[in-house]
Enzyme design. Structure first.
Site, mmCIF file in Angstrom:
data_model
loop_
_atom_site.group_PDB
_atom_site.id
_atom_site.type_symbol
_atom_site.label_atom_id
_atom_site.label_comp_id
_atom_site.label_asym_id
_atom_site.label_seq_id
_atom_site.Cartn_x
_atom_site.Cartn_y
_atom_site.Cartn_z
ATOM 1 N N ALA A 1 0.829 -1.204 0.000
ATOM 2 C CA ALA A 1 0.000 0.000 0.000
ATOM 3 C C ALA A 1 0.864 1.255 0.000
ATOM 4 C CB ALA A 1 -0.940 -0.022 1.200
ATOM 5 N N GLY B 1 4.639 2.504 -11.228
ATOM 6 C CA GLY B 1 5.324 3.702 -11.729
ATOM 7 C C GLY B 1 4.854 3.923 -13.153
ATOM 8 N N GLU C 1 9.562 -5.366 -9.305
ATOM 9 C CA GLU C 1 8.140 -5.120 -9.571
ATOM 10 C C GLU C 1 7.942 -4.718 -11.037
ATOM 11 O OE1 GLU C 1 6.101 -2.562 -6.808
ATOM 12 O OE2 GLU C 1 4.386 -2.318 -8.126
ATOM 13 N N PHE D 1 -6.330 1.976 -4.564
ATOM 14 C CA PHE D 1 -5.895 1.153 -5.712
ATOM 15 C C PHE D 1 -5.050 -0.047 -5.251
ATOM 16 C CE2 PHE D 1 -5.453 5.472 -8.096
ATOM 17 C CZ PHE D 1 -6.817 5.533 -8.334
ATOM 18 N N GLY E 1 0.280 9.469 -6.082
ATOM 19 C CA GLY E 1 0.722 8.164 -6.574
ATOM 20 C C GLY E 1 2.163 8.266 -7.026
ATOM 21 N N GLN F 1 -2.449 -7.936 -47.926
ATOM 22 C CA GLN F 1 -1.101 -7.473 -47.588
ATOM 23 C C GLN F 1 -1.095 -6.618 -46.303
ATOM 24 O OE1 GLN F 1 1.078 -4.553 -49.964
ATOM 25 N NE2 GLN F 1 2.623 -6.124 -50.301
HETATM 26 C C1 LIG Z 1 -5.408 -1.592 -11.165
HETATM 27 C C2 LIG Z 1 -4.423 -0.857 -10.335
HETATM 28 C C3 LIG Z 1 -3.708 -1.535 -9.368
HETATM 29 C C4 LIG Z 1 -2.826 -0.854 -8.545
HETATM 30 N N1 LIG Z 1 -2.186 -1.527 -7.539
HETATM 31 C C5 LIG Z 1 -1.478 -0.814 -6.616
HETATM 32 C C6 LIG Z 1 -0.974 -1.450 -5.431
HETATM 33 O O1 LIG Z 1 -1.130 -2.666 -5.231
HETATM 34 N N2 LIG Z 1 -0.339 -0.674 -4.517
HETATM 35 C C7 LIG Z 1 -0.143 0.665 -4.695
HETATM 36 O O2 LIG Z 1 0.431 1.287 -3.834
HETATM 37 N N3 LIG Z 1 -0.598 1.283 -5.805
HETATM 38 C C8 LIG Z 1 -1.260 0.583 -6.762
HETATM 39 N N4 LIG Z 1 -1.761 1.214 -7.871
HETATM 40 C C9 LIG Z 1 -1.534 2.651 -8.032
HETATM 41 C C10 LIG Z 1 -0.574 3.024 -9.147
HETATM 42 O O3 LIG Z 1 0.729 2.630 -8.840
HETATM 43 C C11 LIG Z 1 -0.737 4.536 -9.376
HETATM 44 O O4 LIG Z 1 -2.011 4.741 -9.953
HETATM 45 C C12 LIG Z 1 0.353 5.108 -10.245
HETATM 46 O O5 LIG Z 1 1.586 5.080 -9.588
HETATM 47 C C13 LIG Z 1 0.050 6.537 -10.679
HETATM 48 O O6 LIG Z 1 -0.294 7.349 -9.596
HETATM 49 P P1 LIG Z 1 -1.624 8.245 -9.665
HETATM 50 O O7 LIG Z 1 -2.738 7.351 -10.048
HETATM 51 O O8 LIG Z 1 -1.712 9.003 -8.412
HETATM 52 O O9 LIG Z 1 -1.375 9.223 -10.881
HETATM 53 P P2 LIG Z 1 -0.638 10.633 -10.816
HETATM 54 O O10 LIG Z 1 0.639 10.496 -10.088
HETATM 55 O O11 LIG Z 1 -1.613 11.659 -10.367
HETATM 56 O O12 LIG Z 1 -0.321 10.857 -12.352
HETATM 57 C C14 LIG Z 1 -1.299 11.309 -13.289
HETATM 58 C C15 LIG Z 1 -0.595 11.534 -14.635
HETATM 59 O O13 LIG Z 1 0.429 12.533 -14.481
HETATM 60 C C16 LIG Z 1 1.671 12.006 -14.907
HETATM 61 N N5 LIG Z 1 2.752 12.558 -14.092
HETATM 62 C C17 LIG Z 1 2.852 12.588 -12.739
HETATM 63 N N6 LIG Z 1 4.016 13.167 -12.380
HETATM 64 C C18 LIG Z 1 4.652 13.519 -13.528
HETATM 65 C C19 LIG Z 1 5.884 14.146 -13.826
HETATM 66 N N7 LIG Z 1 6.710 14.538 -12.856
HETATM 67 N N8 LIG Z 1 6.210 14.344 -15.130
HETATM 68 C C20 LIG Z 1 5.388 13.931 -16.118
HETATM 69 N N9 LIG Z 1 4.211 13.328 -15.893
HETATM 70 C C21 LIG Z 1 3.846 13.120 -14.621
HETATM 71 C C22 LIG Z 1 1.554 10.499 -14.718
HETATM 72 O O14 LIG Z 1 2.489 9.822 -15.520
HETATM 73 C C23 LIG Z 1 0.118 10.265 -15.142
HETATM 74 O O15 LIG Z 1 0.050 10.198 -16.538
HETATM 75 C C24 LIG Z 1 -2.616 0.537 -8.740
HETATM 76 C C25 LIG Z 1 -3.299 1.215 -9.752
HETATM 77 C C26 LIG Z 1 -4.201 0.545 -10.535
HETATM 78 C C27 LIG Z 1 -4.963 1.319 -11.570
#
Ligand SMILES: Cc1cc2nc3c(=O)[nH]c(=O)nc-3n(C[C@H](O)[C@H](O)[C@H](O)COP(=O)(O)OP(=O)(O)OC[C@H]3O[C@@H](n4cnc5c(N)ncnc54)[C@H](O)[C@@H]3O)c2cc1C
Length: 383
Positions: free
Chosen positions: A125, A367, A245, A157, A132, A282
């Site tokens: 978690a 990530g 991972e 998530f 995220g 093709q």
């Molecule tokens: C099905 C599923 C399973 C998951 N399982 C786990 C789990 O078991 N444990 C856990 O801890 N998490 C889990 N996650 C969470 C997942 O790791 C996060 O969703 C992910 O790391 C992205 O974080 P966020 O959703 O907060 O997006 P954000 O960080 O808000 O990002 C949103 C967008 O902005 C972009 N972005 C953010 N920062 C930058 C930057 N500096 N430069 C350019 N672009 C940027 C991102 O690439 C993305 O496109 C899961 C997610 C899903 C959907």
């Protein structure tokens, strides 16, 4: 037949045994699991009985002492059935290794045997509703109070969030630390701990049988004995373990691409339009030639990366490349393969529809691919 250069006769036998097991215990039930949005715990227990849960655990704790090459086989064979089985790889190759690498002897004795039987199902978690990608900015706190940490916060998530009963929770033990990542620690939180509750199971676009949930901590008193490693070192532990991972995620996406290529190849040979198989056009041939090339490139890159990782080399940059390229490529392949199936590709009866729904998340979790590109660029001396 061996799939990789590093495979021995034991690997081949291991894969055959697992494949037979899954043909009986998973494939016939998978549609039902997808509908129910859950994989039954009884399946986890069967995996445990067969030695497919955490086979890497040291013999001293009742494990088989196998290396990650067996994890590769388990990951691939699970993904061949469907992406809903992702939680098994997460348990085996992502969460349990934290206990193995950074846990103390007492913690290992307490948790590892049950991790191998399926009596314990783990999750990690990190992510919170407000953050995220920017992991150092998490808000969940764990403040020391005698022999306990008092945890407050929310995670979202979380894979295995419904079936799981032991979570590696990323917390701030020093919310005022500068730089922020120095205040991060890892705490194991067991189901049943007062103040720890599971939120709703989240409704996802795909991977329906994979349970994903929210976790809440409200004045949750976690024994200080559940701290993994040293307080304040959590971020560096994560940075170390996130490499495997990301490799696991790339491997699953590669397996999905291979599966999509195989099913589409079969389809274009049998489907006819204008009096001939669509595979004789093709355009179809060029598309499939491109997909086959991408699949081969991915496999070759992964194989060398797995070998380097097994040899204990620093794979940070290459793992980021593989995670980004192989998952993005799988997403492109899923769209191309759906298109080649015509209208049937959009029907649930055809596996390509599920693959198309399941694959996009691989570019997001472990990530995001944008974060992968940031790591690559940083290691090129940029930024
Ligand atoms: C099905 C599923 C399973 C998951 N399982 C786990 C789990 O078991 N444990 C856990 O801890 N998490 C889990 N996650 C969470 C997942 O790791 C996060 O969703 C992910 O790391 C992205 O974080 P966020 O959703 O907060 O997006 P954000 O960080 O808000 O990002 C949103 C967008 O902005 C972009 N972005 C953010 N920062 C930058 C930057 N500096 N430069 C350019 N672009 C940027 C991102 O690439 C993305 O496109 C899961 C997610 C899903 C959907």
């Amino acid at each position: 037949m061996a799939r990789y250069r590093f495979e021995t006769d034991e690997h081949v036998l291991f894969r055959e045994t697992l494949r037979k097991f899954l043909a009986k215990e998973a494939i016939p039930h998978y549609d039902e699991w997808e509908k129910n949005k859950l994989i039954p715990i009884s399946f986890w227990k069967k995996l445990g009985e067969m030695g497919f849960l955490c086979p890497q655990v040291d013999e001293a704790y009742g494990g088989l002492g196998l290396d990650f090459s067996y994890g590769v086989i388990i990951g691939e064979e699970m993904e061949r059935v469907g992406a809903g089985l992702t939680g098994v790889g997460l348990h085996n190759d992502i969460v349990v290794p934290y206990i193995e690498s950074f846990g103390n002897v007492e913690q290992k004795k307490r948790w590892l045997p049950d991790c191998m039987t399926g009596d314990i199902i783990t999750g990690v978690a990190m992510t919170e509703p407000g953050t995220g990608s920017d992991l150092a900015n998490i808000k969940t706190t764990a403040i020391k109070d005698g022999d306990y940490y008092v945890v407050n916060g929310q995670k979202t998530f979380i894979t295995n969030g419904v079936n799981g009963n032991l979570f590696l929770v990323v917390v701030k033990t020093d919310p005022n630390a500068e730089p922020k990542h120095r205040g991060i620690s890892l705490l194991m939180v067991e189901e049943g701990t007062l103040g720890f509750t599971k939120g709703r199971q989240l409704n996802k676009v795909g991977m329906h049988s994979q349970d994903t949930a929210e976790l809440y901590f409200e004045e949750c008193r976690v024994p200080a004995a559940n701290l993994i490693g040293v307080e304040g070192k959590g971020f560096s532990y994560l940075m170390e373990k996130l490499q495997q991972e990301r490799l696991v995620v790339a491997l699953a996406a590669q397996t999905a691409s291979e599966d999509m290529l195989a099913m589409t190849l079969d389809y274009v040979k049998s489907r006819e339009a204008f009096g001939k198989p669509i595979g004789s056009f093709q355009h179809t041939q060029f598309k499939l030639a491109e997909i086959a090339t991408k699949v081969e490139l991915g496999k070759t890159f992964l194989e060398s990366l797995i070998e380097d990782h097994l040899a204990g080399e620093d794979v940070v940059t290459k793992v980021s490349m593989a995670k980004y390229w192989i998952t993005d490529t799988a997403r492109e392949i899923s769209a191309d393969c759906m298109q080649l199936h015509g209208g049937y590709g959009y029907m649930e009866e055809y596996k390509i529809a599920r693959r198309y729904r399941d694959i996009p998340v691989a570019s997001i979790y472990a990530g995001t691919n944008e974060i992968m590109k940031m790591i690559i660029a940083k290691n090129m001396g940029l930024g």
